[in-house]
Motif scaffolding. Sequence first.
Motif, PDB file in Angstrom:
ATOM      1  N   ILE A 169       0.852  -1.180   0.000  1.00  0.00           N
ATOM      2  CA  ILE A 169       0.000   0.000   0.000  1.00  0.00           C
ATOM      3  C   ILE A 169       0.893   1.237   0.000  1.00  0.00           C
ATOM      4  O   ILE A 169       1.907   1.280   0.695  1.00  0.00           O
ATOM      5  N   PHE A 170       0.580   2.219  -0.843  1.00  0.00           N
ATOM      6  CA  PHE A 170       1.294   3.502  -0.795  1.00  0.00           C
ATOM      7  C   PHE A 170       0.429   4.474  -0.001  1.00  0.00           C
ATOM      8  O   PHE A 170      -0.757   4.626  -0.257  1.00  0.00           O
ATOM      9  N   CYS A 171       1.035   5.096   0.997  1.00  0.00           N
ATOM     10  CA  CYS A 171       0.279   5.866   1.988  1.00  0.00           C
ATOM     11  C   CYS A 171       0.777   7.297   2.108  1.00  0.00           C
ATOM     12  O   CYS A 171       1.985   7.551   2.040  1.00  0.00           O
ATOM     13  N   LEU A 172      -0.164   8.194   2.312  1.00  0.00           N
ATOM     14  CA  LEU A 172       0.160   9.523   2.809  1.00  0.00           C
ATOM     15  C   LEU A 172       0.029   9.488   4.330  1.00  0.00           C
ATOM     16  O   LEU A 172      -1.002   9.062   4.862  1.00  0.00           O
ATOM     17  N   VAL A 173       1.084   9.910   5.001  1.00  0.00           N
ATOM     18  CA  VAL A 173       1.114   9.872   6.472  1.00  0.00           C
ATOM     19  C   VAL A 173       1.644  11.199   6.986  1.00  0.00           C
ATOM     20  O   VAL A 173       2.411  11.892   6.303  1.00  0.00           O
ATOM     21  N   ARG A 174       1.229  11.546   8.201  1.00  0.00           N
ATOM     22  CA  ARG A 174       1.677  12.810   8.782  1.00  0.00           C
ATOM     23  C   ARG A 174       2.959  12.570   9.574  1.00  0.00           C
ATOM     24  O   ARG A 174       2.987  11.808  10.534  1.00  0.00           O
ATOM     25  N   THR A 175       4.026  13.232   9.143  1.00  0.00           N
ATOM     26  CA  THR A 175       5.320  13.093   9.803  1.00  0.00           C
ATOM     27  C   THR A 175       5.720  14.338  10.587  1.00  0.00           C
ATOM     28  O   THR A 175       6.718  14.312  11.310  1.00  0.00           O
ATOM     29  N   ASP A 176       4.978  15.420  10.440  1.00  0.00           N
ATOM     30  CA  ASP A 176       5.238  16.642  11.217  1.00  0.00           C
ATOM     31  C   ASP A 176       3.899  17.265  11.579  1.00  0.00           C
ATOM     32  O   ASP A 176       3.259  17.906  10.750  1.00  0.00           O
ATOM     33  N   ARG A 177       3.498  17.061  12.839  1.00  0.00           N
ATOM     34  CA  ARG A 177       2.183  17.552  13.267  1.00  0.00           C
ATOM     35  C   ARG A 177       2.189  19.051  13.568  1.00  0.00           C
ATOM     36  O   ARG A 177       1.131  19.650  13.776  1.00  0.00           O
ATOM     37  N   GLU A 178       3.353  19.670  13.576  1.00  0.00           N
ATOM     38  CA  GLU A 178       3.440  21.095  13.867  1.00  0.00           C
ATOM     39  C   GLU A 178       3.416  21.943  12.601  1.00  0.00           C
ATOM     40  O   GLU A 178       3.118  23.125  12.642  1.00  0.00           O
ATOM     41  N   ALA A 179       3.724  21.338  11.472  1.00  0.00           N
ATOM     42  CA  ALA A 179       3.798  22.092  10.216  1.00  0.00           C
ATOM     43  C   ALA A 179       2.403  22.370   9.670  1.00  0.00           C
ATOM     44  O   ALA A 179       1.411  21.743  10.071  1.00  0.00           O
ATOM     45  N   LYS A 180       2.324  23.341   8.736  1.00  0.00           N
ATOM     46  CA  LYS A 180       1.095  23.556   7.990  1.00  0.00           C
ATOM     47  C   LYS A 180       0.654  22.218   7.407  1.00  0.00           C
ATOM     48  O   LYS A 180       1.473  21.419   6.963  1.00  0.00           O
TER      49      LYS A 180
END
Length: 400
Positions: A169-180
């Motif tokens: 599966i190719f996924c979009l994931v959040r790696t920086d919760r502080e960024a825009k």
Amino acid sequence: MDLRFTPEEIAFRDDLRRFFRTEIPAEIRRTVAEGRHLSREEIVTSQRILNANGLATPNWPVEWGGKDWSPVQRYIFTEELQRAAVPLPLQFNVYMVGPVIAAFGSEEQKRRFLPATANLDIWWCQGFSEPGAGSDLASLKTRAEKRDGKYVVSGQKAWTTLGQYADWIFCLVRTDREAKKQRGISFLLIDMKSPGITVRPVITIDGAHEVNEVFFDEVEVPAENLVGEENRGWDYAKFLLANERTGIARIGMSKQRIARAKRLARETPAGEGMLWDDPGFRRRVAGIEVELKALEITQMRVVAAQRDRDNSKPDPASSILKIKGSELQQATTELLLDIAGPYALPAPEHAPSDGNNEPAMGPEGVDALAPLYFNMRKVSIYGGSNEIQRNIIAKAFLGL
């Protein structure tokens, strides 16, 4: 603008038309033409035939099996594929993750994944949408934290089409919760056999298992499975969408369904003649055909304009094609359903083993039309809902 094909393009079209109708098994094409769901094995068989003949990944770079085709040739390829009821090469492999890896992946990722992706030795699924992040995809919450040289992924993806078959599966994931929100997203490749992944079926309105929920519970992903740079996943997703919308209007598919509707109408009694003898019915068919021809000309204008634009970015004109194409896909399936009437009700599977020895009623294949009609309700939602597409048109063309 001259929208006629050149003699060379006509010869190219005729060669494809001949190939599709002779090399792809007739039973597979019949399944597509009748609107039934293909099995995993049928999809793999079709794509491997295309790949063996250099036709599975024409949109890829030439060094990875692509074709140096003109935009018109790419249009003809998609049109003839759909008109012949040949299964489209698996969208997730050919038009989504493959081009992203080819453009932004490491050399090791290209060597490891691209040949297997083209031949469907690896079946990919898409991990983008979430319960609270569909049309507003940048609001996704599935997170990936870097620990000891690995990403640890937790969260949920929704509407994962054919995820029950997928190897990766190719996924979009959040790696920086502080960024825009668009800036803190990364693009990861995840093995579906990884511990902590759970796939749950979602049964759709047509009664089929086509989509799924996918849950990630502390899933460990090697850092080398990051595509490109960390926190640049949104840029790669936009590039992917430019490829995903290739052929999204499904004009060839709608032409094939109109041709089928005409055949059925000539076989369907109505009053003292056949349904095709009814002037009102013929006006309805003509109205759909006129709209389809207008859409086809619009798409050819978009294709012609592609020669002079940056094709790595989504063309806002694709929103027009998406809206009208989905409306016509729904109109053609509604037309078929009305022709078949009660014969469109699906026959019970394995009826003889349940004590029912009655043969299927009505013309061959029409028992799939009710499920097809219900399944096609989705086309105005997926790939960005038509409401979202209208917002894109308002902003890009009208300056609103």
